[in-house]
Scaffold this active site. Structure first.
Site, mmCIF file in Angstrom:
data_model
loop_
_atom_site.group_PDB
_atom_site.id
_atom_site.type_symbol
_atom_site.label_atom_id
_atom_site.label_comp_id
_atom_site.label_asym_id
_atom_site.label_seq_id
_atom_site.Cartn_x
_atom_site.Cartn_y
_atom_site.Cartn_z
ATOM 1 N N LYS A 259 -10.418 -3.337 12.613
ATOM 2 C CA LYS A 259 -10.686 -1.948 12.217
ATOM 3 C C LYS A 259 -9.953 -1.703 10.900
ATOM 4 C CE LYS A 259 -8.845 2.018 12.674
ATOM 5 N NZ LYS A 259 -9.202 2.597 11.366
ATOM 6 N N SER B 227 1.806 3.201 9.761
ATOM 7 C CA SER B 227 2.956 4.105 9.913
ATOM 8 C C SER B 227 3.615 3.965 11.284
ATOM 9 C CB SER B 227 2.481 5.546 9.735
ATOM 10 O OG SER B 227 1.615 5.862 10.807
ATOM 11 N N PHE C 288 -4.087 1.729 4.680
ATOM 12 C CA PHE C 288 -4.872 1.898 3.450
ATOM 13 C C PHE C 288 -4.300 1.140 2.262
ATOM 14 C CE2 PHE C 288 -1.596 5.047 2.544
ATOM 15 C CZ PHE C 288 -1.415 4.869 1.179
ATOM 16 N N GLU D 148 10.240 8.201 4.989
ATOM 17 C CA GLU D 148 9.555 7.312 4.032
ATOM 18 C C GLU D 148 8.684 8.198 3.138
ATOM 19 O OE1 GLU D 148 6.319 4.888 5.603
ATOM 20 O OE2 GLU D 148 6.888 3.271 4.255
ATOM 21 N N LYS E 129 -9.800 4.911 5.018
ATOM 22 C CA LYS E 129 -9.703 5.414 3.642
ATOM 23 C C LYS E 129 -10.269 4.432 2.617
ATOM 24 C CE LYS E 129 -5.846 8.473 4.557
ATOM 25 N NZ LYS E 129 -5.182 8.002 5.789
ATOM 26 N N CYS F 70 4.691 -1.208 1.273
ATOM 27 C CA CYS F 70 5.698 -1.160 2.337
ATOM 28 C C CYS F 70 6.976 -1.853 1.900
ATOM 29 C CB CYS F 70 5.164 -1.805 3.596
ATOM 30 S SG CYS F 70 4.699 -3.497 3.300
#
Ligand code: NAD
Length: 520
Positions: free
Chosen positions: A196, A249, A172, A404, A200, A304
């Site tokens: 894909k 993730s 997202f 995280e 969100k 990230c």
């Protein structure tokens, strides 16, 4: 015709300035060059994180629709792979022009669905745009190798060929940049693609599909399906998909890496992070503190490559107070507001999780020197806001350190020496990025050599490489062999064929030899 109708409705609906202008939109799939409404009865609301308004609905694509997308990509592949690379490049040249034309609309959609500030949303699009620009030189990027006369009259050369249908699964936090890390590189190499987006915030990916069509990308070369676990598992299992690019993730990434690899696919999986900054006492204090605040709280910490942990070394420890002052000066507001420094986090659940991790830090002995949990933002009382939060005296065994957090939370640690600071970072399981702030070349060089992280910054807080290099996370932040974009990205989306040719007049009567041929 259908595309232009939908283009008008999609762009105007998805970028309408206020909810009163916006009619609820069910996002279509994009299959074979057409926007197709899903027949699925199930969908997920896309929610504006600053207001809780429903922006649109994402269908959970049915298996038949998924198969239709893969089939469209498979059908488009033979003619696309035989389309000259110069023609493929020209479509990317047009695409980058169209992205520039519509960058404001893309950014507005990102701010509406994802929450980041408009300026940051422009950056999201721009960093993806740079990848598109890079693919405009694909002919050079995929040049093979040639050695003449490897044996008498024999030459060997290698060529890079596309794989077939490739797929991408997106997170997202960068709704434009990460789709643009994937499909432009893949399709310019001659592959076709099934994307894909994150459920969100799928809007930017849909707009990019429209722009790619306008740029001349043939039907079926890029397809988009929506959904969550089932769509992801379908991608991993499908026999016709040859490679999967994933960003997100660790839970999802390791599952996808294992499941798709078991089906013989190539996988590149970019995952979670805990990026540290070491602050040496000889660093430029003002520049360092500004960099720490920007990289820790920008995008509400949902990058990230966000710097989420600062390790103050020796005499830099007192700078923590000044860091606090700067953090407190930041303006938390809806991303659409011009004065916003940071917007909301993506969902109510994300906010709860971040608040729980902050509390666990407090419970395990960290000092909460700035607490943004109970902030309210005028006009946006329902938004998922968390103000800049700083936890001090953090230790490596605390949950808030090991997990995280992915929110506007900066952890502060202290050591007496650079060696100890490097040791802390190297013991962390993640290895996305790490930075040092110093004016000592010797310290910087020691850091660069000894640090176990894939992307190293020296007086640079978020060292995300430009697309002629690759995004090189390591340790638990990456699974696979070939990274995203740069040379590695081209290698990921192509396979090498090595050709050995012989052109010489063979003497008659030389007989048959069954011995292993050797170079003569
Ligand atoms: P996420 O893993 O929840 O979702 C990513 C994608 O995987 C989505 O499309 C989602 O539908 C799908 N998915 C989620 N859970 C799944 C499961 N259990 N099985 C199968 N599919 C699943 O990630 P997110 O919350 O969207 O993104 C944030 C994460 O992404 C953070 O960990 C962040 O560090 C990471 N990230 C990493 C990079 C990088 O380059 N290393 C870049 C951006 C984001």
């Amino acid at each position: 015709q259908q595309i232009s109708t939908l283009r008008d409705s999609y762009f105007s609906t998805a970028t309408a300035a206020s909810s009163s202008q916006r009619t609820s939109l069910r996002i279509p799939n994009f299959i074979g060059g057409k926007f197709v409404d899903s027949q699925s009865q199930e969908s997920i609301d896309v929610i504006n994180p600053a207001t809780q308004e429903v922006v649109s609905q994402v269908p959970l694509t049915t298996n038949e629709e998924f198969k239709a997308a893969v089939s469209a990509a498979k059908q488009a592949f033979p003619s696309w792979r035989n389309t000259p690379v110069t023609t493929r490049q020209r479509i990317m040249i047009k695409l980058q022009e169209l992205i520039r034309r519509d960058i404001d609309k893309l950014a507005l959609n990102i701010t509406t669905e994802q929450g980041k500030t408009l300026k940051d949303a422009h950056g999201d699009v721009f960093r993806g745009l740079e990848v598109v620009e890079h693919t405009c030189g694909m002919a050079t990027l995929q040049m093979g190798e040639y050695v003449a006369n490897v044996s008498s009259g024999i030459d060997t050369y290698s060529i890079r060929e596309p794989l077939g249908v490739c797929a991408g699964i997106c997170p997202f936090n960068f709704p434009a940049m990460i789709p643009l890390w994937m499909f432009p590189v893949s399709v310019t190499c001659g592959n076709t693609f099934v994307l894909k987006p994150s459920e969100k915030d799928p809007g930017a990916a849909m707009m990019l599909a429209e722009l790619a069509t306008e740029a001349g990308l043939p039907n079926g070369v890029l397809n988009i399906v929506h959904g969550t676990y089932d769509a992801v598992n379908a991608i991993c299992d499908d026999e016709d998909i040859k490679a999967v690019s994933f960003v997100g993730s660790n839970t999802a990434g390791m599952h996808i890496y294992a499941r798709a690899s078991a089906k013989g696919k190539r996988v590149q999986s970019n995952m979670g992070a805990k990026n540290h900054a070491i602050v040496m006492p000889d660093a430029n204090m003002d520049a360092t503190l500004n960099a720490l605040v920007a990289a820790g709280f920008g995008a509400a910490g949902q990058r990230c490559m966000a710097l989420s942990t600062v390790v103050f070394v020796g005499g830099s420890k007192p700078w923590e107070d000044k860091l606090l002052e700067r953090a407190k000066a930041l303006k938390v507001n809806a991303g659409i507001e011009p004065d916003a420094d940071l917007g909301p986090v993506i969902t109510k659940q994300a906010k709860e999780r971040i608040c729980r991790l902050i509390e666990s830090g407090v419970q395990s002995g960290a000092r909460l020197v700035a607490d943004g949990r109970s902030i309210t933002v005028p006009k946006y009382e329902n938004g998922n806001f968390i103000g800049p939060t700083i936890l001090s005296d953090v230790a490596a065994d605390m949950e808030c350190y090991k997990e995280e957090i992915f929110g506007p939370v900066l952890l502060c640690m202290e050591t007496d020496s650079l060696d100890e600071a490097i040791d802390i970072i190297n013991r962390n399981k993640y290895g996305n990025g790490a930075s040092i702030f110093t004016s000592s070349g010797a310290a910087a060089r020691k850091f660069q050599t000894e640090i176990e992280a894939g992307q190293v910054g020296i007086n640079v807080p978020i060292p995300v490489p430009l697309p002629f290099f690759s995004f090189t996370g390591s340790k638990a932040s990456f699974a696979g062999d070939l990274n995203f974009y740069g040379k590695a990205g081209v290698q990921f989306y192509t396979q090498i064929k090595t050709v050995t040719q012989q052109w010489k007049d063979l003497p008659s009567g030389s007989g048959v030899s069954l011995a292993m041929p050797t170079s003569q």
